[in-house]
Every structure is written in C-alpha cells, then in structure tokens.
Design a protein around this motif. Structure first.
Motif, PDB file in Angstrom:
ATOM      1  N   UNK A  91      13.380  39.802 -45.703  1.00  0.00           N
ATOM      2  CA  UNK A  91      12.407  40.505 -44.849  1.00  0.00           C
ATOM      3  C   UNK A  91      12.509  42.016 -44.968  1.00  0.00           C
ATOM      4  N   UNK A  92      13.139  42.524 -46.020  1.00  0.00           N
ATOM      5  CA  UNK A  92      13.223  43.961 -46.244  1.00  0.00           C
ATOM      6  C   UNK A  92      14.646  44.484 -46.124  1.00  0.00           C
ATOM      7  N   UNK A  93      14.787  45.791 -46.035  1.00  0.00           N
ATOM      8  CA  UNK A  93      16.096  46.448 -45.987  1.00  0.00           C
ATOM      9  C   UNK A  93      16.491  46.743 -44.553  1.00  0.00           C
ATOM     10  N   UNK A  94      17.701  46.379 -44.214  1.00  0.00           N
ATOM     11  CA  UNK A  94      18.218  46.652 -42.883  1.00  0.00           C
ATOM     12  C   UNK A  94      19.392  47.638 -42.962  1.00  0.00           C
ATOM     13  N   UNK A  95      19.532  48.384 -41.877  1.00  0.00           N
ATOM     14  CA  UNK A  95      20.655  49.338 -41.784  1.00  0.00           C
ATOM     15  C   UNK A  95      21.578  48.878 -40.666  1.00  0.00           C
ATOM     16  N   UNK A  96      22.884  48.785 -41.008  1.00  0.00           N
ATOM     17  CA  UNK A  96      23.885  48.366 -40.031  1.00  0.00           C
ATOM     18  C   UNK A  96      24.948  49.453 -39.908  1.00  0.00           C
ATOM     19  N   UNK A  97      25.166  49.916 -38.692  1.00  0.00           N
ATOM     20  CA  UNK A  97      26.191  50.925 -38.443  1.00  0.00           C
ATOM     21  C   UNK A  97      27.550  50.232 -38.346  1.00  0.00           C
ATOM     22  N   UNK A  98      28.544  50.806 -39.036  1.00  0.00           N
ATOM     23  CA  UNK A  98      29.884  50.225 -38.993  1.00  0.00           C
ATOM     24  C   UNK A  98      30.553  50.563 -37.674  1.00  0.00           C
ATOM     25  N   UNK A  99      31.185  49.567 -37.072  1.00  0.00           N
ATOM     26  CA  UNK A  99      31.910  49.777 -35.835  1.00  0.00           C
ATOM     27  C   UNK A  99      33.241  50.469 -36.067  1.00  0.00           C
ATOM     28  N   UNK A 100      33.923  50.888 -34.978  1.00  0.00           N
ATOM     29  CA  UNK A 100      35.188  51.636 -35.122  1.00  0.00           C
ATOM     30  C   UNK A 100      36.307  50.833 -35.769  1.00  0.00           C
ATOM     31  N   UNK A 101      36.231  49.507 -35.718  1.00  0.00           N
ATOM     32  CA  UNK A 101      37.283  48.696 -36.326  1.00  0.00           C
ATOM     33  C   UNK A 101      36.781  47.865 -37.485  1.00  0.00           C
ATOM     34  N   UNK A 157      28.437  61.182 -44.983  1.00  0.00           N
ATOM     35  CA  UNK A 157      27.464  61.590 -43.974  1.00  0.00           C
ATOM     36  C   UNK A 157      26.775  60.429 -43.286  1.00  0.00           C
ATOM     37  N   UNK A 158      26.959  59.220 -43.778  1.00  0.00           N
ATOM     38  CA  UNK A 158      26.259  58.066 -43.199  1.00  0.00           C
ATOM     39  C   UNK A 158      27.207  56.872 -43.183  1.00  0.00           C
ATOM     40  N   UNK A 159      27.785  56.600 -42.001  1.00  0.00           N
ATOM     41  CA  UNK A 159      28.765  55.529 -41.872  1.00  0.00           C
ATOM     42  C   UNK A 159      28.047  54.220 -41.550  1.00  0.00           C
ATOM     43  N   UNK A 160      27.332  53.725 -42.548  1.00  0.00           N
ATOM     44  CA  UNK A 160      26.545  52.516 -42.344  1.00  0.00           C
ATOM     45  C   UNK A 160      26.345  51.779 -43.664  1.00  0.00           C
ATOM     46  N   UNK A 161      25.783  50.577 -43.552  1.00  0.00           N
ATOM     47  CA  UNK A 161      25.409  49.761 -44.719  1.00  0.00           C
ATOM     48  C   UNK A 161      23.908  49.601 -44.738  1.00  0.00           C
ATOM     49  N   UNK A 162      23.353  49.631 -45.925  1.00  0.00           N
ATOM     50  CA  UNK A 162      21.945  49.279 -46.095  1.00  0.00           C
ATOM     51  C   UNK A 162      21.904  48.038 -46.982  1.00  0.00           C
ATOM     52  N   UNK A 163      21.324  46.976 -46.415  1.00  0.00           N
ATOM     53  CA  UNK A 163      21.332  45.678 -47.083  1.00  0.00           C
ATOM     54  C   UNK A 163      19.911  45.146 -47.200  1.00  0.00           C
ATOM     55  N   UNK A 164      19.579  44.692 -48.378  1.00  0.00           N
ATOM     56  CA  UNK A 164      18.234  44.157 -48.644  1.00  0.00           C
ATOM     57  C   UNK A 164      18.253  42.635 -48.491  1.00  0.00           C
TER      58      UNK A 164
END
Length: 412
Positions: free
Chosen positions: A132-142, A122-129
């Motif tokens: 400066x805190x936790x960031x969310x990165x959405x994975x690209x199509x490739x 349900x969530x095609x992304x990475x959460x990385x700490x």
C-alpha cells in the motif's frame, strides 16, 4: 603447586581490578554525558552471566583477563541495512519501533516490507515500502536491530559517542586512565592506614652499622633541622638527606630536654643518601588518604621521567609483558599482602600512564585525534582513524609477543 595456584588467583584478581577500574571510568563518564552504553563486560569471550539494568547489559565473560565498554557510535557502525532488503517491524505501545530486521529473527511483526532507507544522523526512522505504499516508522528509545551478528540495540545520533561534543568524548576517554591513578591512590591509602604514616621527623629505630648509629642518633630523637634548615615532616627530612649523599650534614636533635647537634655523612644507596633511621608510625586514615595521593603523584612523575630517559637513551629499557608481570605477582604474593598491594598500585599507575601515550589503539592516541578535531573544527574521517587504531593494535600485539618471548627466556 599451592604457590602456583595462589599466583594464578592473585594475577587474575589484579588484572581484573586494573581493567575493571579503567573501564568503569569510561563507563561512568559516558553515562554522565548521555552516551548510550550497550554493554559493560568483565572478561572476554563467551558470556557466563549477563543481566540488563536499564538500557545497559552487564556481563561476566569466560576469559577473566580484561573487559570492555561497548558504546554506541564509538567507531564506524555498519548494520547491514541495504535498500530493497526484506525487513520486518514490531511496534511498541506508543507505535514506535521496538524491534526490526530479518523477518525470521524479529518473530511476530506488525509490518513486513522492503527497506527504502534506514536511520541516519538527521532522521531516526525507517522507511519501508509495502503493497500500500511507503511507510515511515520512528525508532523507539530501546529499538533493537536483529541482524546476522545478533541483536544490536540502537541509539539516535545525539546518544552516540560521535554525536557528543569534543569535550564530552575527551572526558570519557580520559576517565579510563584517570581511574587507574585513583585506584593506585586508594591502594596506597589502604596501605598507609594499615602500616601507619610517619608522625613527624621522629626516630623510631636506628639500623645497626649505619651512619646514624655511628653518629650517635638514638630511638626517640626528634630531628628539628638539617644544616640549620628546619624540617617539619619525615618526608621533608628524607628528601633533604637523600639530596646530600656523601656530604656531611649537621642535624639539630631534640632528645628529652637536651638540644644536640649531630654530624652525619649519608651513605649512597640507590643513587641517594641514606643514614639508616626509620620513623615513628601512627595509624591515621585521613593522613593516609593525603599520603596515598602524594605517593601516586610522586611515582607517576618518576615513571614519566624514566620514560623520558629511555627515549633519550640515558636509561636502559626495562619492559615486562604478561608473563613477566605474573612472575612479579608471584614473588610479591610470597612476600605478603602489603607487598602485593604495592605492586598492584605500581601496575595501575603504569597502566594509566601507558594508556595516555599517543600510541595508536590506546586512549592517548584517541585524545590526539580529538585535539586535531578541536583545532581543525571537524573530525578526522572515522574510517581512517579506525584503520590507524587497527594497525596500531596489531603492532602492539607484535610487541607483546616479543616481550613475552623475552620474559619466558629470562625465566627459563
């Protein structure tokens, strides 16, 4: 020596042709229904050549005895993404992840931190700490994951095999065996285009010392009816005669301006009746296509019936492994190209039918699992299904070894 080389080359070409057509069926339909295909490979083992077109890598590998299609989400995928593990991220021009994973493998990175959570259904992304805190990165199509197993292109759930509806997955699986039947029909069509197709129930040759020559049938005769029943094609004539072994039949024969009635008793050969005549052949590509399809269907029915008789014990099992098949290819290579084409078509039909049997690790078994899913409304546990296929594959390998041993002992 030359004959052995010819046999080896012919065997490799035939095996590749059968497998590539089969895998192309899976590949083509997977693409059509939107499944992310990582790789289409000809052969197994180390890559000799590879090139990426679009999102798929096309490769040729060292062992030319097979091939495969690597579809995302076809089985349980474990990317080794553990929470708390150090991870690097490289972004594309749109700010989405184009590469991530082991910092040593990713190279120049835009961010390095500790993984909180990886991509999910349900969530095609990475959460990385990070600091400066936790960031969310959405994975690209490739997006590509760089892990211990190498670079792995990822896909969102709706592009994965398991993310597609049952009908799409079933069609993708069925397309492999279907292409084996298509290949057989194409080969038979080529065969009949070259060799010719019967123009009708017209006699071209009469075999010496045959029931036909003893009854007075001559080349050029047109057989209009059998026992008063009109026949309009050579195939209809053959089926009618074959069904009456050792029975007197009356043929209505047209010879020039004469209308004759000839009585003949078909001999029994191979369990059917024959009278010893051959048809007038014409080269008609369009008719050859139809005859190729019909020949494929007729042989498929005969093979299925033979399987049924083997299961019930009314027919002794006749099984050939790789060694036995290569021996057959060698024999037909010496007989000529047309015989080799016929054998290739027969092998393709057999491969299609065997793959549709509900045996674990084969396409038929996967179709059964999809049928169960369609009936119960939810899929079988992927881990359990994979285990069934793994055990089935192991048993198949044992059977192949035993059959190969039997082939070798029979040959030597």
């Amino acid at each position: 020596m030359i004959g052995g080389v010819q046999t080896a080359v012919a065997a490799i070409v035939i095996f590749l042709l059968l497998v590539v057509f089969h895998e192309f069926g899976h590949f083509y339909v997977a693409k059509r229904v939107g499944i992310f295909v990582r790789e289409f490979a000809v052969g197994f083992g180390p890559k000799l050549f590879s090139r990426r077109w679009g999102e798929t890598v096309y490769s040729v590998r060292a062992l030319p005895l097979g091939g495969f299609v690597n579809m995302a989400g076809e089985g349980p995928e474990d990317y080794g993404l553990e929470s708390g593990k150090s991870i690097a991220v490289r972004l594309d021009g749109a700010g989405q992840v184009e590469a991530f994973g082991d910092p040593r493998a990713v190279g120049q990175a835009d961010f390095v931190g500790r993984l909180v959570s990886g991509p999910s259904r349900d969530d095609y992304s990475l959460r990385i700490e990070g600091e400066d805190g936790t960031r969310r990165y959405v994975l690209g199509p490739g997006a590509v994951l760089h892990a211990e197993g190498g670079a792995i292109p990822l896909a969102p759930y709706d592009r994965q095999f398991m993310g597609k509806p049952v009908w799409a997955r079933a069609t993708t699986i069925f397309a492999g065996p279907l292409m084996n039947f298509v290949l057989a029909a194409v080969i038979f069509a080529v065969y009949f285009t070259v060799a010719g197709v019967p123009s009708g129930p017209d006699v071209a040759k009469v075999l010496p010392d045959s029931p036909a020559i003893r009854a007075g049938i001559q080349p050029g005769d047109h057989i209009a009816a059998v026992n008063g029943e009109p026949v309009n094609s050579w195939d209809q004539l053959v089926k009618t005669v074959q069904s009456r072994p050792d029975q007197r039949v009356v043929l209505d024969v047209v010879r020039g301006n004469q209308h004759l009635q000839v009585t003949v008793t078909p001999e029994i050969r191979g369990g059917v009746g024959v009278i010893g005549i051959s048809p007038v052949l014409v080269h008609n590509p369009l008719a050859s296509i139809g005859l190729g399809i019909k020949q494929t269907w007729d042989i498929s029915v005969q093979i299925v019936q033979a399987f049924g008789r083997m299961i019930t014990g009314t027919l002794a099992p006749e099984v050939a492994g790789p060694v036995g098949i290569v021996a057959m290819i060698g024999e037909q290579t010496r007989e000529g190209l047309m015989n080799l084409l016929t054998l290739t078509a027969l092998l393709s039909i057999n491969l299609g039918i065997i793959n549709l049997l509900p045996i674990p690790a084969l396409d038929g078994s996967r179709l059964v699992f999809l049928l169960v899913e369609a009936v119960r409304g939810r899929p079988v546990d992927p881990q359990k299904e994979s285990m069934v296929h793994l055990v089935g594959f192991a048993l198949l390998m044992v059977i192949v070894v035993l059959v190969t041993y039997k082939d070798v002992t029979r040959l030597f």
